[in-house]
Scaffold this motif. Structure first.
Motif, PDB file in Angstrom:
ATOM      1  N   ASP A 195       3.073  -4.727  -4.824  1.00  0.00           N
ATOM      2  CA  ASP A 195       3.677  -3.865  -3.811  1.00  0.00           C
ATOM      3  C   ASP A 195       5.001  -3.292  -4.304  1.00  0.00           C
ATOM      4  O   ASP A 195       5.708  -2.619  -3.571  1.00  0.00           O
ATOM      5  N   ASP A 230       3.349   2.301  -2.897  1.00  0.00           N
ATOM      6  CA  ASP A 230       3.025   1.270  -1.920  1.00  0.00           C
ATOM      7  C   ASP A 230       3.684   1.615  -0.580  1.00  0.00           C
ATOM      8  O   ASP A 230       4.866   1.964  -0.546  1.00  0.00           O
ATOM      9  N   GLY A 283       0.457  -6.009  -2.242  1.00  0.00           N
ATOM     10  CA  GLY A 283      -0.063  -4.764  -2.788  1.00  0.00           C
ATOM     11  C   GLY A 283      -0.887  -4.085  -1.715  1.00  0.00           C
ATOM     12  O   GLY A 283      -1.935  -4.589  -1.326  1.00  0.00           O
ATOM     13  N   TYR A 284      -0.391  -2.962  -1.214  1.00  0.00           N
ATOM     14  CA  TYR A 284      -1.015  -2.348  -0.039  1.00  0.00           C
ATOM     15  C   TYR A 284      -1.388  -0.886  -0.253  1.00  0.00           C
ATOM     16  O   TYR A 284      -1.823  -0.229   0.671  1.00  0.00           O
ATOM     17  N   ALA A 285      -1.218  -0.406  -1.482  1.00  0.00           N
ATOM     18  CA  ALA A 285      -1.705   0.928  -1.840  1.00  0.00           C
ATOM     19  C   ALA A 285      -3.168   0.707  -2.242  1.00  0.00           C
ATOM     20  O   ALA A 285      -3.498   0.552  -3.417  1.00  0.00           O
ATOM     21  N   LEU A 304      -4.672  -0.496  -5.850  1.00  0.00           N
ATOM     22  CA  LEU A 304      -4.451  -1.936  -5.988  1.00  0.00           C
ATOM     23  C   LEU A 304      -5.199  -2.520  -7.188  1.00  0.00           C
ATOM     24  O   LEU A 304      -4.603  -3.150  -8.060  1.00  0.00           O
TER      25      LEU A 304
END
Length: 145
Positions: free
Chosen positions: A89, A94, A127-129, A133
């Motif tokens: 992240d 992100d 990690g939220y993209a 990811l």
């Protein structure tokens, strides 16, 4: 991107585990109650806790300097093995972080950590993209193969 406050809490008073965290400065990011540079352990664990908080918007140059400090601490401590809480992240796109690391930076970070030559366990955390990811994690892992 966020400080590992739970992990810090578990090992804060132990000398047999070195905890090192590179994360967003708690003056600006959750958790606001933990992760400041002056938190260095307590009792037997004093000196076994290293927090490296970074300012919002930190780029790879700032992150690399913190990683160099972390790797130096690990080398000085003579650790036998690493457990890496891998949070990607820190990626520039992100939605929950403000750092500006790109995919190739993750490969470089993996290479630097791998260069220690220590048995290493990686735990995927932040990690939220979502669309990026897997690519970012794969870039980090590439030097380990």
């Amino acid at each position: 991107y966020h400080h590992g406050n739970g992990t810090q809490s578990i090992f804060y008073d132990r000398a047999d585990v070195l905890f090192v965290s590179i994360h967003g400065d708690p003056a600006h990011e959750f958790p606001w109650f933990s992760g400041r540079a002056h938190e260095m352990g307590d009792g037997d664990g004093e000196g076994s806790n290293v927090n490296l908080p970074l300012a919002p918007g930190s780029d790879f140059v700032a992150w690399s300097a913190a990683l160099e400090t972390a790797l130096d601490a690990i080398t000085r401590a003579g650790v036998d093995a690493l457990v890496v809480s891998l949070g990607v992240d820190t990626y520039e796109h992100d939605p929950f972080g403000t750092f500006t690391l790109n995919r190739s930076n993750f490969s470089t970070i993996g290479e630097q950590i791998g260069s220690l030559g220590l048995p290493t366990m990686l735990l995927q955390e932040g990690g939220y993209a979502v669309d990026d990811l897997g690519h970012n994690v794969a870039a980090f892992l590439e030097p380990f193969s």
